[in-house]
Motif scaffolding. Structure first.
Motif, PDB file in Angstrom:
ATOM      1  N   ALA A  48      36.812  28.121  43.138  1.00  0.00           N
ATOM      2  CA  ALA A  48      35.544  28.435  42.479  1.00  0.00           C
ATOM      3  C   ALA A  48      35.216  27.266  41.560  1.00  0.00           C
ATOM      4  N   ASN A  49      33.953  27.150  41.181  1.00  0.00           N
ATOM      5  CA  ASN A  49      33.538  26.143  40.198  1.00  0.00           C
ATOM      6  C   ASN A  49      34.311  26.376  38.896  1.00  0.00           C
ATOM      7  N   ALA A  50      35.145  25.405  38.516  1.00  0.00           N
ATOM      8  CA  ALA A  50      36.021  25.578  37.355  1.00  0.00           C
ATOM      9  C   ALA A  50      35.245  25.706  36.047  1.00  0.00           C
ATOM     10  N   LEU A  51      33.974  25.286  36.045  1.00  0.00           N
ATOM     11  CA  LEU A  51      33.195  25.327  34.802  1.00  0.00           C
ATOM     12  C   LEU A  51      32.384  26.619  34.680  1.00  0.00           C
ATOM     13  N   ASP A  52      32.489  27.497  35.689  1.00  0.00           N
ATOM     14  CA  ASP A  52      31.729  28.748  35.732  1.00  0.00           C
ATOM     15  C   ASP A  52      32.700  29.927  35.531  1.00  0.00           C
ATOM     16  N   ALA A  53      32.752  30.425  34.301  1.00  0.00           N
ATOM     17  CA  ALA A  53      33.754  31.448  33.954  1.00  0.00           C
ATOM     18  C   ALA A  53      33.623  32.700  34.828  1.00  0.00           C
ATOM     19  N   ASP A  54      32.389  33.103  35.148  1.00  0.00           N
ATOM     20  CA  ASP A  54      32.214  34.304  35.979  1.00  0.00           C
ATOM     21  C   ASP A  54      32.766  34.088  37.382  1.00  0.00           C
ATOM     22  N   ALA A  55      32.523  32.892  37.912  1.00  0.00           N
ATOM     23  CA  ALA A  55      33.032  32.584  39.254  1.00  0.00           C
ATOM     24  C   ALA A  55      34.558  32.583  39.253  1.00  0.00           C
ATOM     25  N   VAL A  56      35.145  31.992  38.219  1.00  0.00           N
ATOM     26  CA  VAL A  56      36.609  31.918  38.147  1.00  0.00           C
ATOM     27  C   VAL A  56      37.198  33.329  38.028  1.00  0.00           C
ATOM     28  N   GLN A  57      36.490  34.177  37.306  1.00  0.00           N
ATOM     29  CA  GLN A  57      36.925  35.567  37.167  1.00  0.00           C
ATOM     30  C   GLN A  57      37.061  36.243  38.536  1.00  0.00           C
ATOM     31  N   LYS A  58      36.179  35.863  39.475  1.00  0.00           N
ATOM     32  CA  LYS A  58      36.222  36.464  40.819  1.00  0.00           C
ATOM     33  C   LYS A  58      37.508  36.095  41.567  1.00  0.00           C
ATOM     34  N   ILE A  59      38.061  34.928  41.243  1.00  0.00           N
ATOM     35  CA  ILE A  59      39.332  34.537  41.878  1.00  0.00           C
ATOM     36  C   ILE A  59      40.419  35.546  41.517  1.00  0.00           C
ATOM     37  N   PHE A  60      40.482  35.880  40.217  1.00  0.00           N
ATOM     38  CA  PHE A  60      41.517  36.824  39.759  1.00  0.00           C
ATOM     39  C   PHE A  60      41.333  38.179  40.426  1.00  0.00           C
ATOM     40  N   ALA A  61      40.063  38.611  40.552  1.00  0.00           N
ATOM     41  CA  ALA A  61      39.797  39.910  41.185  1.00  0.00           C
ATOM     42  C   ALA A  61      40.197  39.874  42.658  1.00  0.00           C
ATOM     43  N   ALA A  62      39.805  38.803  43.365  1.00  0.00           N
ATOM     44  CA  ALA A  62      40.079  38.728  44.807  1.00  0.00           C
ATOM     45  C   ALA A  62      41.578  38.735  45.088  1.00  0.00           C
ATOM     46  N   LEU A 144      31.979  19.122  41.821  1.00  0.00           N
ATOM     47  CA  LEU A 144      32.413  20.097  40.817  1.00  0.00           C
ATOM     48  C   LEU A 144      33.937  20.070  40.739  1.00  0.00           C
ATOM     49  N   PRO A 145      34.506  20.245  39.548  1.00  0.00           N
ATOM     50  CA  PRO A 145      35.942  20.500  39.492  1.00  0.00           C
ATOM     51  C   PRO A 145      36.181  21.902  40.060  1.00  0.00           C
ATOM     52  N   ILE A 146      37.179  22.065  40.896  1.00  0.00           N
ATOM     53  CA  ILE A 146      37.400  23.369  41.554  1.00  0.00           C
ATOM     54  C   ILE A 146      38.706  23.988  41.069  1.00  0.00           C
ATOM     55  N   ALA A 147      38.584  25.156  40.425  1.00  0.00           N
ATOM     56  CA  ALA A 147      39.777  25.914  40.044  1.00  0.00           C
ATOM     57  C   ALA A 147      40.259  26.649  41.286  1.00  0.00           C
ATOM     58  N   ALA A 148      41.530  26.481  41.620  1.00  0.00           N
ATOM     59  CA  ALA A 148      42.027  27.130  42.837  1.00  0.00           C
ATOM     60  C   ALA A 148      43.514  27.418  42.760  1.00  0.00           C
ATOM     61  N   PRO A 149      43.869  28.697  42.838  1.00  0.00           N
ATOM     62  CA  PRO A 149      45.257  29.057  43.073  1.00  0.00           C
ATOM     63  C   PRO A 149      45.498  29.075  44.581  1.00  0.00           C
ATOM     64  N   SER A 150      46.715  29.321  45.008  1.00  0.00           N
ATOM     65  CA  SER A 150      46.967  29.522  46.430  1.00  0.00           C
ATOM     66  C   SER A 150      46.158  30.743  46.897  1.00  0.00           C
ATOM     67  N   ALA A 151      45.659  30.678  48.146  1.00  0.00           N
ATOM     68  CA  ALA A 151      44.705  31.686  48.631  1.00  0.00           C
ATOM     69  C   ALA A 151      45.395  32.887  49.267  1.00  0.00           C
ATOM     70  N   ASN A 152      46.383  33.422  48.571  1.00  0.00           N
ATOM     71  CA  ASN A 152      47.084  34.626  49.027  1.00  0.00           C
ATOM     72  C   ASN A 152      46.840  35.743  48.024  1.00  0.00           C
ATOM     73  N   ARG A 153      47.078  36.998  48.461  1.00  0.00           N
ATOM     74  CA  ARG A 153      47.091  38.068  47.460  1.00  0.00           C
ATOM     75  C   ARG A 153      48.292  37.850  46.559  1.00  0.00           C
ATOM     76  N   PHE A 154      48.163  38.272  45.318  1.00  0.00           N
ATOM     77  CA  PHE A 154      49.224  38.093  44.332  1.00  0.00           C
ATOM     78  C   PHE A 154      50.559  38.594  44.882  1.00  0.00           C
ATOM     79  N   SER A 155      51.580  37.762  44.718  1.00  0.00           N
ATOM     80  CA  SER A 155      52.966  38.049  45.106  1.00  0.00           C
ATOM     81  C   SER A 155      53.218  37.988  46.611  1.00  0.00           C
ATOM     82  N   ARG A 156      52.228  37.579  47.410  1.00  0.00           N
ATOM     83  CA  ARG A 156      52.463  37.358  48.845  1.00  0.00           C
ATOM     84  C   ARG A 156      52.792  35.881  49.070  1.00  0.00           C
TER      85      ARG A 156
END
Ligand code: TXA
Ligand code: MG
Length: 354
Positions: A48-62, A144-156
């Protein structure tokens, strides 16, 4: 469409001749606050766009990821770094000069630009320049700087193909850029450059030996069993990379380990369990006539790194009850492999005494 239910669009990207329209579309999604999964040389990221807090929030939800687990910010040039981090120590610059673009993440003092949701409220930020044509093109095109964790569900286990991303995040990500299998297959090495002595927080694609050629004093403290979520790298919790099956990880000399693995397989099979074994090609002949589903990991530790997470997912899909694997020695890429296996086994490695 509600915030957590999205139509996931998967598109193949030709590495040699990437279609500009695909990057224009992905850029639009990022600009509009959406999520794009993309390949890097280590594992797929959920961006997600690292400068967009709402977008980054969606990463945590997903991902269903706890909010106290900070994300890595991906960039494509050093100029971008000036807007992400401040007070960059010389030793960090040396590491970036040597290993970027590549499988190295550096933790630096955070620039006020970066929203707190990215760094889980910490005043440090993790930054990486990935070495993958699709990741770099996406970063360049979107600028854009892109905030990105690994694209798995948490703990997978982390995803090393677009299919793995789809398994975990179908309906939770807007676009998946399919660039085939990732090459390195385990995540980047994270070095904290804000500590009094640079310290490796997570071993990964760049080995400790390689890092020490540049900074001989760099420290590594293996994370212990039971280390809690307030530790410096919360994503390094032990319950990580875990398959549905129980992992049994063995270490010791080759003859003794394979004797024990055969014995355990027999016991489990007799108890009605479906057994899976992950094994290097050279050792597969030791497992003939064994009642288990065998997945080959390739012919050396680099191949093992590139095939490990896919192998775990394959055995999970086959619904095995238990997965047996031998942990390599903790040198070179073996250090990171050992770390991932320890975590997949929730902190327990079976030492086989010969
Ligand atoms: O190879 C990789 O690093 C992949 C690709 C997509 O770049 N990314 C990745 O991200 O593995 P993730 O979120 O799965 O793991 C990032 C780790 C987490 O363990 C997190 O705790 C740690 O980085 N981290 C992030 N920011 C940090 C910070 N400011 N200080 C300490 N650790 C941090
Ligand atoms: Mg991860």
């Amino acid at each position: 469409m509600s915030d957590n239910q999205r139509n996931t669009y998967v598109t193949q990207v030709d590495l040699d001749q990437p279609d500009p329209q695909v990057f224009a579309l992905a850029t639009k999604v990022l600009q509009d606050g959406g999520l794009v999964a993309f390949p890097t040389e280590t594992v797929y990221g959920l961006g997600a766009n690292a400068l967009d807090a709402d977008a980054v929030q969606k990463i945590f939800a997903a991902k269903e990821r706890p909010a106290n687990d900070p994300l890595i910010v991906h960039i494509h040039n050093r100029e971008q770094l000036q807007h992400i981090a401040i007070d960059i120590p010389d030793e960090a610059t040396q590491l970036m000069d040597t290993f970027w673009a590549g499988a190295l993440t550096v933790v630096l003092p955070k620039h006020p630009n970066v929203p707190p949701v990215v760094t889980a409220g910490q005043d440090t930020v993790a930054v990486r320049m990935p070495n993958h044509p699709i990741a770099l093109e996406l970063l360049r095109e979107s600028n854009l700087p892109i905030a990105a964790p690994s694209a798995n569900r948490f703990s997978r286990p982390s995803p090393t193909s677009a299919y793995h991303v789809l398994q975990d995040l179908n309906g939770r990500v807007d676009v998946i850029l399919d660039g085939g299998n990732t090459t390195i297959g385990i995540e980047s090495t994270i070095v904290d450059m804000t500590a009094p002595v640079p310290i490796v927080l997570r071993p990964g694609g760049i080995s400790l030996e390689q890092l020490r050629e540049v900074i001989p004093t760099i420290a590594f403290r293996p994370r212990r069993v039971g280390e809690d979520e307030t530790a410096p790298a919360p994503g390094t919790l032990l319950k990580h990379y875990s398959p549905d099956a129980q992992m049994m990880v063995f270490e010791g000399n080759t003859d003794a380990v394979f004797e024990r693995m055969k014995q355990v397989t027999n016991e489990q099979h007799s108890a009605g369990k479906h057994v899976g074994i992950l094994v290097l090609d050279d050792h597969a002949l030791r497992l003939t006539n064994v009642q288990a589903q065998i997945v080959l990991l390739g012919d050396d530790l680099d191949a093992m790194a590139s095939n490990l997470f896919a192998g775990i997912r394959e055995l999970d899909t086959a619904e095995v009850d238990v997965i047996l694997v031998r942990a390599p020695e903790q040198a070179g890429v073996g250090l990171a492999l050992h770390d991932r296996l320890l975590r997949a086994a929730e902190g327990q490695i079976i030492a086989v005494i010969s």
